[in-house]
Each structure stands twice: as structure tokens, then as C-alpha cells.
Design a protein around this motif. Structure first.
Motif, PDB file in Angstrom:
ATOM      1  N   ARG A 392       0.915  -1.321   0.250  1.00  0.00           N
ATOM      2  CA  ARG A 392       0.067   0.090   0.077  1.00  0.00           C
ATOM      3  C   ARG A 392       0.945   1.373  -0.102  1.00  0.00           C
ATOM      4  O   ARG A 392       0.431   2.305   0.354  1.00  0.00           O
ATOM      5  CB  ARG A 392      -0.840  -0.240   1.219  1.00  0.00           C
ATOM      6  CG  ARG A 392      -2.148  -1.150   1.257  1.00  0.00           C
ATOM      7  CD  ARG A 392      -3.012  -1.087   2.209  1.00  0.00           C
ATOM      8  NE  ARG A 392      -4.210  -1.798   1.829  1.00  0.00           N
ATOM      9  CZ  ARG A 392      -5.191  -1.579   2.616  1.00  0.00           C
ATOM     10  NH1 ARG A 392      -5.334  -0.654   3.266  1.00  0.00           N
ATOM     11  NH2 ARG A 392      -6.301  -2.378   2.240  1.00  0.00           N
ATOM     12  N   VAL A 395       3.566   4.411  -5.241  1.00  0.00           N
ATOM     13  CA  VAL A 395       3.960   3.637  -6.223  1.00  0.00           C
ATOM     14  C   VAL A 395       4.275   4.927  -7.411  1.00  0.00           C
ATOM     15  O   VAL A 395       3.774   5.656  -7.609  1.00  0.00           O
ATOM     16  CB  VAL A 395       2.584   2.849  -6.905  1.00  0.00           C
ATOM     17  CG1 VAL A 395       2.967   2.360  -8.225  1.00  0.00           C
ATOM     18  CG2 VAL A 395       2.179   1.942  -5.741  1.00  0.00           C
ATOM     19  N   ALA A 415       5.431   9.216 -13.110  1.00  0.00           N
ATOM     20  CA  ALA A 415       4.591   9.520 -12.125  1.00  0.00           C
ATOM     21  C   ALA A 415       4.598   9.092 -10.829  1.00  0.00           C
ATOM     22  O   ALA A 415       5.584   7.976 -10.682  1.00  0.00           O
ATOM     23  CB  ALA A 415       3.111   8.834 -12.613  1.00  0.00           C
ATOM     24  N   LEU A 416       3.920   9.497  -9.820  1.00  0.00           N
ATOM     25  CA  LEU A 416       3.763   8.921  -8.407  1.00  0.00           C
ATOM     26  C   LEU A 416       2.741   9.033  -7.851  1.00  0.00           C
ATOM     27  O   LEU A 416       1.820  10.052  -8.052  1.00  0.00           O
ATOM     28  CB  LEU A 416       4.764  10.120  -7.462  1.00  0.00           C
ATOM     29  CG  LEU A 416       6.306  10.031  -7.529  1.00  0.00           C
ATOM     30  CD1 LEU A 416       6.971  11.066  -6.947  1.00  0.00           C
ATOM     31  CD2 LEU A 416       6.809   8.593  -6.884  1.00  0.00           C
ATOM     32  N   ALA A 417       2.135   7.821  -7.224  1.00  0.00           N
ATOM     33  CA  ALA A 417       0.703   7.918  -6.628  1.00  0.00           C
ATOM     34  C   ALA A 417       0.837   7.197  -5.115  1.00  0.00           C
ATOM     35  O   ALA A 417       1.978   6.721  -4.883  1.00  0.00           O
ATOM     36  CB  ALA A 417       0.036   7.069  -7.604  1.00  0.00           C
ATOM     37  N   GLY A 418      -0.193   7.297  -4.471  1.00  0.00           N
ATOM     38  CA  GLY A 418      -0.244   6.911  -3.229  1.00  0.00           C
ATOM     39  C   GLY A 418       0.455   7.728  -2.125  1.00  0.00           C
ATOM     40  O   GLY A 418       1.161   7.218  -1.299  1.00  0.00           O
ATOM     41  N   ARG A 540      -0.350  -2.616  -9.032  1.00  0.00           N
ATOM     42  CA  ARG A 540      -0.859  -1.241  -8.888  1.00  0.00           C
ATOM     43  C   ARG A 540       0.087  -0.471  -9.979  1.00  0.00           C
ATOM     44  O   ARG A 540      -0.449   0.578 -10.550  1.00  0.00           O
ATOM     45  CB  ARG A 540      -0.637  -0.752  -7.685  1.00  0.00           C
ATOM     46  CG  ARG A 540      -1.281  -1.668  -6.526  1.00  0.00           C
ATOM     47  CD  ARG A 540      -1.103  -1.140  -5.077  1.00  0.00           C
ATOM     48  NE  ARG A 540      -1.871   0.195  -5.092  1.00  0.00           N
ATOM     49  CZ  ARG A 540      -1.856   1.129  -4.201  1.00  0.00           C
ATOM     50  NH1 ARG A 540      -0.767   0.970  -3.404  1.00  0.00           N
ATOM     51  NH2 ARG A 540      -2.602   2.123  -4.129  1.00  0.00           N
ATOM     52  N   ARG A 543      -1.339  -0.843 -13.098  1.00  0.00           N
ATOM     53  CA  ARG A 543      -2.640  -0.121 -13.419  1.00  0.00           C
ATOM     54  C   ARG A 543      -2.160   1.386 -13.837  1.00  0.00           C
ATOM     55  O   ARG A 543      -2.904   2.010 -14.449  1.00  0.00           O
ATOM     56  CB  ARG A 543      -3.661  -0.043 -12.198  1.00  0.00           C
ATOM     57  CG  ARG A 543      -4.242  -1.376 -12.303  1.00  0.00           C
ATOM     58  CD  ARG A 543      -5.639  -1.188 -11.372  1.00  0.00           C
ATOM     59  NE  ARG A 543      -5.344  -1.150 -10.039  1.00  0.00           N
ATOM     60  CZ  ARG A 543      -4.899  -1.999  -8.999  1.00  0.00           C
ATOM     61  NH1 ARG A 543      -4.447  -3.141  -9.318  1.00  0.00           N
ATOM     62  NH2 ARG A 543      -4.600  -1.814  -7.805  1.00  0.00           N
ATOM     63  N   LEU A 544      -1.292   1.812 -12.902  1.00  0.00           N
ATOM     64  CA  LEU A 544      -0.823   3.460 -12.756  1.00  0.00           C
ATOM     65  C   LEU A 544      -0.341   3.565 -14.304  1.00  0.00           C
ATOM     66  O   LEU A 544      -0.673   4.352 -15.012  1.00  0.00           O
ATOM     67  CB  LEU A 544       0.240   3.667 -12.117  1.00  0.00           C
ATOM     68  CG  LEU A 544       0.693   4.892 -11.955  1.00  0.00           C
ATOM     69  CD1 LEU A 544      -0.339   6.088 -11.741  1.00  0.00           C
ATOM     70  CD2 LEU A 544       1.662   5.114 -10.896  1.00  0.00           C
ATOM     71  N   PHE A 547      -3.128   3.808 -17.095  1.00  0.00           N
ATOM     72  CA  PHE A 547      -3.893   4.948 -16.905  1.00  0.00           C
ATOM     73  C   PHE A 547      -3.033   6.056 -17.932  1.00  0.00           C
ATOM     74  O   PHE A 547      -3.503   6.869 -18.484  1.00  0.00           O
ATOM     75  CB  PHE A 547      -4.123   5.284 -15.822  1.00  0.00           C
ATOM     76  CG  PHE A 547      -4.428   6.780 -15.484  1.00  0.00           C
ATOM     77  CD1 PHE A 547      -5.643   7.154 -15.904  1.00  0.00           C
ATOM     78  CD2 PHE A 547      -3.773   7.647 -14.949  1.00  0.00           C
ATOM     79  CE1 PHE A 547      -5.921   8.526 -15.714  1.00  0.00           C
ATOM     80  CE2 PHE A 547      -3.897   9.056 -14.945  1.00  0.00           C
ATOM     81  CZ  PHE A 547      -5.143   9.652 -15.399  1.00  0.00           C
TER      82      PHE A 547
END
Lengths: 557, 557
Positions: A392, A395, A415-418, A540, A543-544, A547
């Protein structure tokens, strides 16, 4: 076989050229010398903001002569007389225009300072538009798909795109250019005294991976296809080549004038040149179905497989598959990541912005600043290594310089997410390292989806020797052991192995590898628990990426 | 009306309490005093890593007495005798358990050091699980939707979730807690000497926005609903309240003992308390359909509209709509961003990680480090302001602390996309500022989609007074002028306006605003070109947000 034979491996890198004199039997290094390219070091002829990177051929000639002479001077007396072979590797695709006498235009007084008359370095990205047009024409072409052996997508970093860009941009160069050469082919031609561009011994790896050469096409892509891309390419095909050679072949013997300049005998055999990564893979002891990864600012991933086992398999989305491009007699396949260490360097530069911008005003000296800059990645690695992998967590997507494999696409972005308020620098760094490891996994996946198994991994280059945290992460993500080559200079060593083979010391390259190889210094082994967490995180990451690729990337220009 | 009347505004913030003595006619500040909460400042009873934030009631009582006495001491002789009213605002939802005599449990020797016996500060996030259960029960509940007036989603930051969390976690507190009070209601009860929790004058804004109180429910949600959430809540409703009051109402007069402690006359009227943001909006001269934004680490966005014009409109996805919660007689609506300045602070902390971690080893003093930390956001703002808005630039998502509006969702997380090797610190910072502005636009959109027009914007708080770059960006993104309130302490001023109204100096709060208001110091005006670029970037922000919300956020725990 005569005991006491020596060979020379020449390695033309991005910043410098290295000469290594090696015992053709034991692989022992006898002496070496390195020289930085003088004009390049000063930043001449380059425009980093415009992604223009050119190298002057004088940098190459001066470096060649100086390093061979210096290495010989450092070696025991009698060394020169024992040398039987010499092979050069260079970066690529690094093409340049030559005249009818095979002379790079920048060596002529009229073009001495024209960047378009020089070698267009592998990382030059001025030809993005031309690559798009080549791909567009290839999609619309009614004949056989000319990109089928280069992974289905032609890149702006490659031969035809760069040539076309220069031909369009510079009418003087267009008029004066009789033909074009890859850097590695030109060095070989210089050493053998070959002047006609049509008879220079062209490297199979440069031709096959970067110029869409294939035996089944009868050589380069059809002239009709090339003129469909642009009528400026009319006639160019006939002034290039139809035949290509693997690195175990002798291109000739040393040109007497160059033998004299270098202090070598004219009987020395000159092997056909090749790209640095490919000869590095040989030096790193690549073998069938073992992925050989050169890991630095970007990565070059190479795989070889017996031709008879591959049959008609086409591996889509990689950077090409060429008979004999890496190991003669095997199908050589290439893939890579456009940014690897560069992703960490981006984060280092981001984090050192405050000291770089405000430090001098705050009384921080340049030395202290440099110390901080140098210390950031090691400190981040140490802090990140103490965190447990977390499905979690933050990512990242590693496409900060576009994506090379799978399915090259320079428009893609990182990109950076979370991200949470508690996502501190070590956590973001950990995500970036994981992202580069996931990028590596996508390459492995691509081969396996196409039915090409990966049975092992060998790592070469700067990162495997200095970043255990990165290597362990890649190992856990791939869930495969990774061996790190012991040789310090695998490219130069691979050139020496090729030279020994071309000079007849060995019957084939694998025999030279067995005799001259240095083996491995470390083996990373995957941890089952971390590998399980990473399988979840990888979902994950995918998925990122999906997108960004499908919904977020601006297209067209 | 008698000339010379003065009022006291008490403002209990997160870190400190402030007393301001104000001329009830001109609004002029006569004297003020501030005191940091001593135990809070030491970090006692808190666990930031676990999102636990508790405040000891002794911090509040000591701060109340000290600041009123100090302000009086600084004021001209005779001031105390002219004071006619006092009103307190506090943070919220900040509930705490009390015994049958209305005493917060932490004031009893047995509970003096038990964090669960103290006030649970607005930003405490220990009750995330309880909020999810309340929402789950509300969705499954066959009766009227109890969340309909709080935007349809109950938050972990609110009254019932926090109470339930403590009741479950701490059996001793559960046994000893007769009832629960919001901080603002307890201060009012202290000042009026009210000891029975069932007769304390409860604030309409706390009850309506945070405890799901609504006149149409006959008060708090049905007892059956509460016991369905958890049988531990059995009987609690009867020990709370059914009636609530707006801030223009007198709660009583000053308790003689407290009048003595503070040095005031017992005839002083104590107004019903309210939340700091709501009284800040009054001090900042909120008016119908003008969005009043308190912009600091997070934002609180408030809107008032005449009840008769709103009719039965339910604004979904905001943090509640309550008759009289902000301005008595108007429908008060609340929304907000969970992180605003905190997003910039996150980036500052990220960028100063190298100096914070390696600086002392490199010989950088704490003073130089502090200077760098303080200088980062101003320097980034300056560098970012010099870049033109670019629809293909880096895009950020501001949900680093979850999302409050629209449709509160604490599980959501922040992101950065469109990253390139050239995305330097000012470019990333610019994207973060734009993201917080886009978050502000989503709030405006939410109101407008539900048919509630926004006809102007007023900005209060720390950021409007110190960050012109941020304010101009928000202004361009909203494509609306933004007025910045001149008053330095709008919350304390709003409390003073409420006190003057409760004490009968004015017939209603708008009259007190007209007489005592300070007006605006700046008006930002949107630039049409930048606004056009931002409309395009906003589309990318929304796509990124949709992806994170629908496909990327881990759900359940």
C-alpha cells in the motif's frame, strides 16, 4: 594457438575511450589507458536543452592513438610484438555522414565546426519527428513490415531517423554526404584503411538493430519504402551496404600507416566492430536465455537464443532481434529502459534544489554542497532499505525519459501515486527504485509472453557494483537470482574476446569467453516474502502505467 | 445602545488561545493576549505517527484565565467595567467525555493523564474505522438517511466516531463518562457555571455539522440508529441534548466565581459558543452566496444562503448544511480541503531531507538548516511564479491527507503525473500549488452543480496574507476575483461580533458585521489567458483524480 598472444579491446564510451591490452589466453589485463573526449568534455557542438548531442571524429581519432600508445607504454617490453588482434566497440546508434572517400565530413575543413557533419550520439533526440514519420509510413506500407525485426516501433535514437533529420536540416551536409557510417564501422574502417563506404565491413548489430537491415529483406529496407518516407532518401540505399558481419569475423589487417601511428605490427588482425553493450554482454559472459542487463543511467537488456530454437518467433515490443548481433550464430535480442539511474539522479537533483539555490546565500560552500549532492543517494538507499516493502506504499512509474521497452514510446511520462503527508524522501525514493525494478520486470514479461524463457540474469555496468539496495530490489521484484560480473571493464574485455576470436586464437566467441572470462563477484538471491509483496505492488504499477498510457499522455505535437 | 461598550472575543485555536478586547461599536481592538497550550506544546498525550491528537482541559482553563487577565492588564484603566459580552470559539469537532457534573474526566485525579479522558482534537484520525461503520449502518438503515444534512458521508474527524472510538478503546472512561461535550460548548458552560451536561447551551454549528443533529429529526439521530451502530451507544442520546442555539443567543451571564477569576463583572453576557471557522467567517464579513475560505494547513470553505431561497435543496458531497450554523437565520454550509498549506509543507520537508539528515555531519549548523527550511517555500514560489502555466506540465493531485470535499474520503491519496527528467523542484511545486487550486475549484463546482451559485470569494487565514503566488493561482483557476480580509484575527473578531449581538448591542449579527468589520486589504483578479490554460489542465487533474478514486485506492483494512 601460440602461448603469449595478446589482444587489444578498444571501448569508445559516451565520454571517453579506453584501450585495454589483454592476455588472449588467460584474459588477464596487461595494461590499460583511458582518455576523455576533449571537445565533448567542453560541451562543444551539443545543446542539452534541445537534446542535441554530437561528437567530433577528431575526439575519436586523438583518443584512439593516445590510449593505445599509453597502454603500450605502461605494458612490459615486447608487448607490441605479441599483439595479434584488435576490436573496437562504440556507442550506437551513433551515425555520421561521410564523403566518397569514407571521411567523416567534420574532418574536412569546410565542415570542421558543423555539428551536423559529426557523429550523432546515441542519446541525441533531435529526430523525434522523423521517427514518427518512419513509423507512420511503415504502418501505411503495403509491403512487408520493415519494423518487424526491431520490435515494431522505430526510434528517434536510431540510424534512419537521425540521418533524415540531418539531411532535411542541413543542405550543405546533404550535398556533401555520399554515405553514412555508424561510429563502430568507421573505427574499423580507419584501422583497416578501408575508404569506400560501400565496402566497409558493417557491423551486424548496428545494421540489424538500428537500420532495419535483415537478410530476408535482402539487406536494408526497400528503396521505395525509404523514398516514401522522404524523397531525400532517394539513392541513399545504394551508397550504404547490403552485407553485414558478426564480431567474430576479421575485417582485415592493420593499415600500415595506422600500425605505425599506434606502434603495432601491420599483421595485427582487426575484428569487425560492434556496439559497446553487445561486446559488454560477451565480456559479461552472456549465454542462451540468460538476460544480460547493462545497468547505468539507462539500461540495455540483451538476450541470445539459438536460431533453431527461436524459429520464426517475432518478439514484439523489444528493440530488435538480429541473427548474430550479440553472439555470432545466435539470435540476439535487445531491450531496455530509457531511464534507470537517471530516475534516482532526478530525485537527487530535486532534493538538492534548496541547497543548490539557497546554499551560497546561507554560507554553504561549494564543497559542502557537493558533499551533500554525493551523499544523497547513498543516504536515501540506506534509509529506504530499512523500510519493509508495503503493497500500500507509494507507487512510482519510471518513464521519466519515455519508455524504451515494451513498445518504445517517448511521449510517456513518469508518475508518483499513493502520496500521503507522511510520504517522506526515503519512502518516495524506495518507490522510485521499485519502479525501475518493475520496469525491468516488464522486459522479462515481454520476452516470456512471446514464448522466450528467461533462465537467469547477469548484471553489468555501474549500478550493480555500487547499489546493493537497488540490486536486491530488482532481484526481489524479478524473483530470480542475479549474478554480477566480476570484470571491471566488460565492454573492453568483450572487445578483446572478439579480437582473439577474429584473430583465430579461438574457433568461436563462446570459447574465448570460457578461456578469458572473469566470472561473477556476487549473486543476489530473491526473498520469497518480499517477492510476494512486490507481485501485489506490481499490479498497482501496471494499473498506473495503463492509465498514463491510455488516458493521460498528450499525443501529437 | 450605550457608547463605550466593549466585548471580548475568545479564540481557542489548535496551538493557543487568544483573547481580544474589542470596541463593540467601532470594532477597534483595545487589547489582546495570546497563550500557547503548555502540555500540547510539549507533545504530551499525542502520537502523530498514530494520528492521535488530544488536548488537556487544563491547557484550556489556564489559557483562558491568563489571556483575559493579561489583555485586561494591557488595556486602559476602566476597561473591565465596560465589558458587556464574551463569546468563545474553538476548534471542532473536538469532543471530550464529562461526568454528571459536566467536568471533563481529565480534570479528575483518576484520569489526569489518560489521553482518552481529554478533548479529541479536530485533526485526530484514530476513529477512521468507527466512521466507516457509521456510514455503513447509515446506508443499511431503513429510516431517514441520518447523513443527509452532513453531505452524505460521516467523517472520522467528527463527534460520534470519536466518542465511539474512545468508548470501545477505554472501559474506564466508558464507565466514568456520563455525557460528552464539544470544546466550544464546554467553555461556554464553564463561563456560565452550567454543570448539567443536559442543560448546557449546545452550539448549533457543532451539533448540526458534526453530530447529525437536525430539527427535522427532533434532535440527534434516533437512539435505535445509534445502538445499531454499536450497543455501547445505548442511552447516550438521552444524556446529550435535543435543543441547540445559534451564536447570537445569550447562554447566560458570567458565573460569579469565574467573573472573579477573570476580573470581570458577573453581569457580563456569555454568548453561545461556535467553531472558530464559523465565527471567523463572520469576522471576515461573510454574506449570502459569497464563499468564505479559511486557508491554512487545510481549508474550511463556508457559504450561507437565505433559508427561503434554499428550500429543500440538499447539497450532496459537502460537510453539512445547518440552519443558523454560521449566520443565524441563514442556511450555513461547510466544505473544505483536508490539506492545503500542508501539501506545500510536505514538499518542503521532502526537499530539506538531505540537509536535515546529512547537514550536521557536513558541518551545517541548526541555524543555517532552519534558514534553509524557512526559505524553501518562498524561493520555490518565486521560481514557480516565473514559469508560464502549461497544459502539458506536471499535474498533481492534492489528496495527500485524503479528501474532505467533494464526498469525504480519507482513503484517497495524492499523486504526481507528467514527470520528466527536466521536472525540477519549481515545476513540481507549481503543480502542487495548481493542484490545491483545482481542489478549491472542485468545491465551487460541487455547489454550482447542486444549484447553489457562488457570487464571490473571501479569503481568510495565514495563506492569503503571505502567499500572493498561491492566491493568484487560486484566483486564475477559479476564474473569479478573491478579496482578502483585512482583519488580522478574524476568528476573535467574529467572536466579539457574536458577543456584541448576544449582549444586545445589535439586533442581529449582520448589523454587528456592518459596524465592527474591517473590510478587505487586497483583491486578486483573474487573468483570462491563464484561466484558459487552467481549464485544460483541470481536465487532466480530474482524469488523474478519477483514476486514483476508481482504480488505484486500496479499500478496506
Amino acid at each position: 594457438m601460440t602461448a603469449g598472444e595478446l589482444v587489444i579491446g578498444l571501448d569508445f564510451g559516451t565520454d571517453s575511450v579506453r584501450t585495454v591490452i589483454v592476455d588472449a589466453h588467460s584474459g588477464e589485463e596487461i595494461a590499460s589507458a583511458i582518455r576523455t573526449f576533449a571537445r565533448w568534455k567542453e560541451g562543444r557542438y551539443c545543446d542539452p536543452a534541445g537534446n542535441r548531442f554530437r561528437q567530433h571524429p577528431l575526439d575519436h581519432l586523438e583518443g584512439l592513438e593516445a590510449t593505445v600508445r599509453e597502454a603500450l607504454a605502461r605494458a612490459p617490453t615486447g608487448t607490441a610484438g605479441r599483439i595479434v588482434g584488435i576490436t573496437a566497440d562504440t556507442t550506437g546508434s551513433t551515425p555520421g555522414p561521410v564523403d566518397r572517400a569514407g571521411t567523416p565530413l567534420a574532418l574536412l575543413p569546410a565542415f570542421a565546426d558543423d555539428p551536423d557533419a559529426m557523429f550523432v550520439l546515441w542519446k541525441d533526440h533531435t529526430a523525434v519527428g522523423e521517427a514518427e514519420e518512419i513509423n507512420h509510413t511503415a504502418r501505411a506500407w503495403s509491403g512487408e513490415d520493415v519494423t518487424k525485426y526491431v520490435g515494431g516501433v522505430y526510434s528517434s535514437e536510431w540510424f534512419w531517423a537521425k540521418m533524415l533529420h540531418i539531411l532535411r536540416a542541413n543542405p550543405r551536409v546533404r550535398e556533401a554526404a555520399f554515405s553514412w557510417v555508424e561510429h563502430c564501422d568507421w573505427i574499423t574502417a580507419v584501422l583497416t584503411g578501408t575508404t569506400d563506404p560501400r565496402t566497409m565491413k558493417r557491423s551486424r548489430c548496428a545494421a540489424g538493430h538500428k537500420a532495419m537491415w535483415h537478410a530476408s529483406f535482402g539487406g536494408l529496407p526497400p528503396a521505395q519504402f525509404l523514398t516514401r518516407v522522404d524523397p531525400l532518401l532517394d539513392g541513399v540505399r545504394d551508397r550504404l551496404y547490403t552485407e553485414t558481419w558478426t564480431c567474430d569475423v576479421a575485417a582485415g589487417s592493420l593499415d600500415p600507416e595506422w600500425a605505425n601511428r599506434l606502434g603495432l605490427r601491420p599483421s595485427v588482425i582487426v575484428g569487425v566492430g560492434a556496439f559497446d553493450a553487445h561486446l559488454g554482454a560477451i565480456g559479461g559472459e552472456i549465454e542462451p536465455y540468460v538476460l544480460c542487463k547493462v545497468m547505468g543511467t539507462s539500461t540495455c537488456d540483451m538476450l541470445v537464443a539459438p536460431l533453431e530454437e527461436m524459429g520464426d518467433t517475432l518478439v514484439r515490443g523489444i528493440c530488435g532481434q538480429v541473427d548474430g548481433s550479440i553472439l555470432p550464430g545466435m539470435l540476439g535480442m535487445e531491450a531496455g529502459q530509457s531511464a534507470f539511474g537517471d530516475v534516482y539522479a532526478w530525485f537527487r537533483d530535486l532534493l538538492t534544489w534548496p541547497v543548490a539555490s539557497l546554499g551560497s546565500r546561507a554560507g554553504i560552500s561549494d564543497d559542502v554542497l557537493q558533499g551533500l549532492v554525493d551523499g544523497v543517494i547513498p543516504a536515501l538507499s540506506e534509509a529506504a532499505a530499512s523500510l519493509a516493502p508495503d503493497a500500500r506504499a507509494v507507487v512510482a512509474l519510471d518513464w521519466l525519459n519515455g519508455r524504451r521497452t515494451p513498445f518504445a514510446d517517448q511521449a510517456l511520462e513518469g508518475a508518483l501515486a499513493g502520496l500521503r503527508l507522511g510520504s517522506d524522501a526515503p519512502r518516495v525514493f524506495r518507490a522510485l527504485v521499485e519502479a525501475t525494478a518493475f520496469g525491468a520486470k516488464r522486459i522479462v514479461d515481454r520476452f516470456e509472453v512471446e514464448g522466450v524463457p528467461i533462465r537467469g540474469v547477469i548484471a553489468l555496468g555501474g549500478i550493480p557494483r555500487k547499489s546493493p539496495f537497488v540490486m536486491q530490489t530488482v532481484c526481489d521484484v524479478l524473483d530470480m537470482p542475479i549474478r554480477v560480473a566480476r570484470a571491471d571493464q566488460t565492454c573492453a574485455l568483450g572487445s578483446a574476446m572478439a579480437a582473439a576470436t577474429a584473430a583465430g586464437v579461438y574457433a568461436d566467441v563462446p570459447a574465448s569467453q570460457r578461456a578469458m572470462g572473469c566470472g561473477f563477484e556476487t549473486e543476489y538471491r530473491p526473498d520469497a516474502e518480499r517477492a510476494a509483496v512486490y507481485r501485489e505492488l506490481y499490479g498497482r504499477y501496471e494499473r498506473l502505467g495503463q492509465f498514463v498510457e491510455d488516458q493521460f499522455t498528450p499525443r501529437g505535437r
